[in-house]
Design a protein around this motif. Sequence first.
Motif, short mmCIF file in Angstrom:
data_model
loop_
_atom_site.label_atom_id
_atom_site.label_comp_id
_atom_site.label_asym_id
_atom_site.label_seq_id
_atom_site.Cartn_x
_atom_site.Cartn_y
_atom_site.Cartn_z
N GLY A 94 61.42 27.75 63.01
CA GLY A 94 60.39 27.71 61.99
C GLY A 94 59.96 29.06 61.46
O GLY A 94 59.14 29.14 60.53
N ASN A 95 60.49 30.14 62.01
CA ASN A 95 60.13 31.48 61.54
C ASN A 95 61.04 31.91 60.40
O ASN A 95 62.26 31.78 60.48
N ASN A 96 60.42 32.42 59.35
CA ASN A 96 61.18 32.80 58.16
C ASN A 96 61.80 34.19 58.32
O ASN A 96 61.17 35.12 58.81
N VAL A 97 63.07 34.32 57.93
CA VAL A 97 63.76 35.60 57.90
C VAL A 97 64.06 35.93 56.44
O VAL A 97 64.82 35.22 55.78
N ASN A 98 63.42 36.97 55.93
CA ASN A 98 63.64 37.38 54.54
C ASN A 98 64.88 38.26 54.47
O ASN A 98 64.96 39.29 55.14
N VAL A 99 65.84 37.86 53.66
CA VAL A 99 67.11 38.59 53.55
C VAL A 99 67.13 39.37 52.24
O VAL A 99 67.22 38.79 51.16
N SER A 100 67.02 40.68 52.34
CA SER A 100 67.12 41.53 51.15
C SER A 100 68.38 42.40 51.19
O SER A 100 68.65 43.14 50.25
N TRP A 101 69.12 42.30 52.29
CA TRP A 101 70.39 43.03 52.43
C TRP A 101 71.45 42.04 52.86
O TRP A 101 71.38 41.46 53.94
N THR A 141 81.86 38.82 57.63
CA THR A 141 80.95 37.67 57.59
C THR A 141 79.56 37.99 57.07
O THR A 141 78.72 37.10 57.00
N THR A 142 79.30 39.21 56.68
CA THR A 142 77.93 39.59 56.32
C THR A 142 77.43 38.88 55.07
O THR A 142 76.22 38.80 54.85
N TYR A 143 78.34 38.35 54.26
CA TYR A 143 77.91 37.59 53.08
C TYR A 143 77.16 36.31 53.48
O TYR A 143 76.51 35.68 52.64
N GLN A 144 77.23 35.94 54.75
CA GLN A 144 76.61 34.72 55.24
C GLN A 144 75.18 34.92 55.75
O GLN A 144 74.58 33.99 56.29
N PHE A 145 74.62 36.10 55.59
CA PHE A 145 73.29 36.37 56.15
C PHE A 145 72.24 35.35 55.71
O PHE A 145 71.42 34.90 56.50
N SER A 146 72.26 34.98 54.44
CA SER A 146 71.25 34.03 53.95
C SER A 146 71.41 32.67 54.62
O SER A 146 70.42 32.03 54.99
N ARG A 147 72.64 32.24 54.80
CA ARG A 147 72.90 30.97 55.48
C ARG A 147 72.44 31.04 56.94
O ARG A 147 71.83 30.11 57.47
N GLN A 148 72.73 32.17 57.60
CA GLN A 148 72.34 32.33 58.99
C GLN A 148 70.82 32.40 59.14
O GLN A 148 70.25 31.87 60.10
N GLU A 173 62.70 44.14 55.61
CA GLU A 173 61.73 45.13 56.10
C GLU A 173 60.68 44.54 57.02
O GLU A 173 59.94 45.27 57.67
N GLY A 174 60.58 43.22 57.09
CA GLY A 174 59.58 42.58 57.94
C GLY A 174 59.96 42.66 59.41
O GLY A 174 61.13 42.84 59.77
N SER A 175 58.98 42.50 60.29
CA SER A 175 59.22 42.63 61.73
C SER A 175 60.21 41.59 62.24
O SER A 175 60.92 41.82 63.22
N GLY A 176 60.26 40.43 61.60
CA GLY A 176 61.17 39.38 62.06
C GLY A 176 62.43 39.25 61.23
O GLY A 176 63.20 38.30 61.40
N ASP A 177 62.66 40.21 60.35
CA ASP A 177 63.80 40.12 59.44
C ASP A 177 65.06 40.71 60.07
O ASP A 177 65.62 41.71 59.61
#
Length: 207
Positions: free
Chosen positions: A129-136, A113-120, A76-80
């Motif tokens: 250095g910008n954090n991407v929060n993965v909730s989906w 490949t969507t199971y790889q979102f956290s790795r990506q 839900e974040g702007s950079g997610d």
Amino acid sequence: MGEANRRAKERERQAEQLRSVNMSRVAGAVRHVASIATKFPGKDCYIHASIGKSLLNRLGVESELVVGFAGWRVGEGSGDAILCMPVTREICLNEGFPCHAWIEIGHNILDLTTYQFSRQAATLEELDGNNVNVSWCPDFLQVKKESVSSVRDLILKNTWCYYYERNLQFEREMSKVSFGLTDDHVDMALAFYQASVADNYLSLNAA
């Protein structure tokens, strides 16, 4: 009227093909084999799509391997958001290819490949250095083409959505790259699929 009937029959034929397979087990089989075949975990969408297409064809499902640009709103974040396209923050198939590969089955998109979102997301964080929060982070994505968002909406929205756009130039370039895949990889995927279906059948009958 005749053309409309033809299209309706074609859609029904494709729907029957899709109903004939367990897509969750297809995704699992491809995931197993891709983990063996890849040299670049998280940057191996072409390998997933290639094995997946060949496996589906073996199972009687007509499909097409497609290359282009893609993106997903994973939080839900702007950079997610994760983007596979020629922009500053990108995940590439391999060095020099800022694009993505997926499978199309008629009017359906199948992304294995969507199971790889956290790795990506972790790769993106290493890059800038910008954090991407993965909730989906679905195991795979099977959606209708008409549900695809524009890349602009994907960036501006704060809810889960996805963007896919075919690019024939990248598709031609990627078709020239050798990923070392052979019929053995497809045989292995088929064996994994059949074994998982058999295990499920035995479990249901034992219950």
